[in-house]
Enzyme design. Sequence first.
Site, mmCIF file in Angstrom:
data_model
loop_
_atom_site.group_PDB
_atom_site.id
_atom_site.type_symbol
_atom_site.label_atom_id
_atom_site.label_comp_id
_atom_site.label_asym_id
_atom_site.label_seq_id
_atom_site.Cartn_x
_atom_site.Cartn_y
_atom_site.Cartn_z
ATOM 1 N N GLY A 8 38.360 -41.770 17.857
ATOM 2 C CA GLY A 8 37.034 -41.282 18.012
ATOM 3 C C GLY A 8 36.808 -39.622 17.446
ATOM 4 N N SER A 140 37.208 -37.679 32.372
ATOM 5 C CA SER A 140 35.840 -37.424 32.349
ATOM 6 C C SER A 140 35.617 -37.042 33.889
ATOM 7 C CB SER A 140 34.832 -38.502 32.326
ATOM 8 O OG SER A 140 33.442 -38.029 32.725
ATOM 9 N N TYR A 153 32.258 -46.888 33.703
ATOM 10 C CA TYR A 153 32.866 -45.714 33.187
ATOM 11 C C TYR A 153 33.886 -44.923 34.179
ATOM 12 C CZ TYR A 153 32.480 -41.584 30.450
ATOM 13 O OH TYR A 153 33.022 -40.108 29.528
ATOM 14 N N ALA A 155 35.452 -46.209 36.493
ATOM 15 C CA ALA A 155 36.858 -47.075 36.744
ATOM 16 C C ALA A 155 37.645 -46.990 35.673
ATOM 17 C CB ALA A 155 36.359 -48.663 36.616
ATOM 18 N N LYS A 157 37.774 -44.230 33.336
ATOM 19 C CA LYS A 157 38.371 -42.869 33.446
ATOM 20 C C LYS A 157 39.448 -42.522 34.710
ATOM 21 C CE LYS A 157 36.092 -41.384 29.601
ATOM 22 N NZ LYS A 157 36.751 -41.392 28.264
ATOM 23 N N ILE A 186 29.016 -32.333 27.779
ATOM 24 C CA ILE A 186 29.277 -31.780 26.964
ATOM 25 C C ILE A 186 28.368 -32.252 25.613
ATOM 26 C CG2 ILE A 186 31.114 -31.274 24.983
ATOM 27 C CD1 ILE A 186 31.941 -30.446 27.865
HETATM 28 P P1 NAP Z 1 30.745 -39.332 20.813
HETATM 29 O O1 NAP Z 1 29.990 -38.178 20.191
HETATM 30 O O2 NAP Z 1 29.521 -40.808 21.366
HETATM 31 O O3 NAP Z 1 31.489 -40.114 20.081
HETATM 32 C C1 NAP Z 1 32.384 -41.256 20.114
HETATM 33 C C2 NAP Z 1 33.638 -41.280 19.231
HETATM 34 O O4 NAP Z 1 34.277 -42.412 19.918
HETATM 35 C C3 NAP Z 1 32.983 -41.522 18.066
HETATM 36 O O5 NAP Z 1 33.857 -41.025 16.999
HETATM 37 C C4 NAP Z 1 33.159 -43.120 17.782
HETATM 38 O O6 NAP Z 1 33.379 -43.600 16.400
HETATM 39 C C5 NAP Z 1 34.409 -43.367 18.629
HETATM 40 N N1 NAP Z 1 34.582 -44.823 19.214
HETATM 41 C C6 NAP Z 1 33.653 -45.399 19.798
HETATM 42 N N2 NAP Z 1 34.384 -46.573 20.206
HETATM 43 C C7 NAP Z 1 35.396 -46.735 19.480
HETATM 44 C C8 NAP Z 1 35.896 -47.747 19.144
HETATM 45 N N3 NAP Z 1 36.080 -49.028 20.064
HETATM 46 N N4 NAP Z 1 37.207 -47.733 18.286
HETATM 47 C C9 NAP Z 1 37.489 -46.439 17.900
HETATM 48 N N5 NAP Z 1 36.486 -45.436 17.990
HETATM 49 C C10 NAP Z 1 35.609 -45.500 18.767
HETATM 50 O O7 NAP Z 1 31.348 -39.077 22.219
HETATM 51 P P2 NAP Z 1 31.775 -37.677 22.863
HETATM 52 O O8 NAP Z 1 30.831 -37.405 23.756
HETATM 53 O O9 NAP Z 1 32.387 -36.856 21.785
HETATM 54 O O10 NAP Z 1 33.092 -38.596 23.748
HETATM 55 C C11 NAP Z 1 34.420 -38.163 23.572
HETATM 56 C C12 NAP Z 1 35.131 -38.676 24.680
HETATM 57 O O11 NAP Z 1 34.808 -37.701 25.804
HETATM 58 C C13 NAP Z 1 34.807 -39.946 25.428
HETATM 59 O O12 NAP Z 1 35.941 -40.517 25.828
HETATM 60 C C14 NAP Z 1 33.742 -39.569 26.464
HETATM 61 O O13 NAP Z 1 34.123 -40.678 27.366
HETATM 62 C C15 NAP Z 1 34.758 -38.306 26.852
HETATM 63 N N6 NAP Z 1 33.528 -37.481 27.626
HETATM 64 C C16 NAP Z 1 32.568 -37.063 26.993
HETATM 65 C C17 NAP Z 1 31.637 -36.285 27.824
HETATM 66 C C18 NAP Z 1 30.234 -35.771 27.345
HETATM 67 O O14 NAP Z 1 29.662 -35.060 28.113
HETATM 68 N N7 NAP Z 1 30.008 -35.804 26.037
HETATM 69 C C19 NAP Z 1 32.049 -35.641 29.136
HETATM 70 C C20 NAP Z 1 33.085 -36.537 29.747
HETATM 71 C C21 NAP Z 1 34.060 -37.321 28.965
HETATM 72 P P3 NAP Z 1 32.102 -44.061 15.444
HETATM 73 O O15 NAP Z 1 31.403 -42.703 14.922
HETATM 74 O O16 NAP Z 1 32.520 -44.823 14.429
HETATM 75 O O17 NAP Z 1 31.009 -44.499 16.290
#
Ligand code: NAP
Length: 242
Positions: A8, A140, A153, A155, A157, A186
């Site tokens: 990702g 998370s 989600y 579950a 994490k 974030i």
């Molecule tokens: P985001 O901006 O939605 O980006 C998600 C990324 O994951 C994208 O690069 C997407 O690729 C990729 N992805 C999704 N499904 C995939 C799959 N099946 N195979 C390969 N790549 C996949 O999310 P983010 O906020 O940066 O989150 C990154 C991580 O941090 C996640 O695990 C999320 O649960 C965790 N997190 C985020 C937050 C927050 O507040 N943002 C808080 C806690 C934890 P594409 O671009 O090709 O779709």
Amino acid sequence: MKYALVTGGSRGIGRAVCVKLARMGYFVIINFVSNQTEAEKTLSMVKEAGSDGELLKFDVSSTEESAKALEAWQAAHPDDYIEVLVNNAGIRKDNLMLWMDQDDWYKVLNTGLSAFYNVTKPLLKAMVLKKYGRIINMASLSGLKGLPGQTNYSAAKGGLIAATKALAQEVAKKRVTVNAVAPGFINTDMVEGLDIKALSSQIPAGRFGEPEEVAALVGFLASPEASYINGEVISINGGLYT
Ligand code: NAP
């Protein structure tokens, strides 16, 4: 050349981690599932940061696709190995349990938890044999505390956190560390649609975090300096939950 893989890596936190690892001198393998344009943008940023990288498209929720892509990479690089793995890809499909579709349960579990198996398993043997590796899992606050509307989600994490602790104990003697990072809110595409103002008022820091702030922590855990931190979950949430 030292190699790092970020799942990702096309957007959000993953992109910031790619840039951080590039600054640390890593050749960065940028995984994504569909967004080629954004993945290419990350690759340009990695190059601007003074390193190099490549795109590796595969669906982390598929055991077969992940194994195929990673085995092909290894076959093309017989003398190299991926020493830093950041399991970052994730999705959310929120709903109250009463209305949650089976499909939304499994999609979130497969992308957030099974992906840890799908991607880590093919890379682990080389880390163990080379006696050096860093695995960082993007958990998370939801996986620590549990959040209503996110049973799937939380579950995924929560399971990822438990898997982090278990694997850390399996491979510690081989100088491989396995840690998790647990962000709060974030600023990325993932928080689109949330009431940022209302939520910020509940965060002691008074704001959402930035992807670069999470990347700084991941960079430290990926560094040789973090060699004695193993099986930990480090929160990064502006004081929201401790
Ligand atoms: P985001 O901006 O939605 O980006 C998600 C990324 O994951 C994208 O690069 C997407 O690729 C990729 N992805 C999704 N499904 C995939 C799959 N099946 N195979 C390969 N790549 C996949 O999310 P983010 O906020 O940066 O989150 C990154 C991580 O941090 C996640 O695990 C999320 O649960 C965790 N997190 C985020 C937050 C927050 O507040 N943002 C808080 C806690 C934890 P594409 O671009 O090709 O779709």
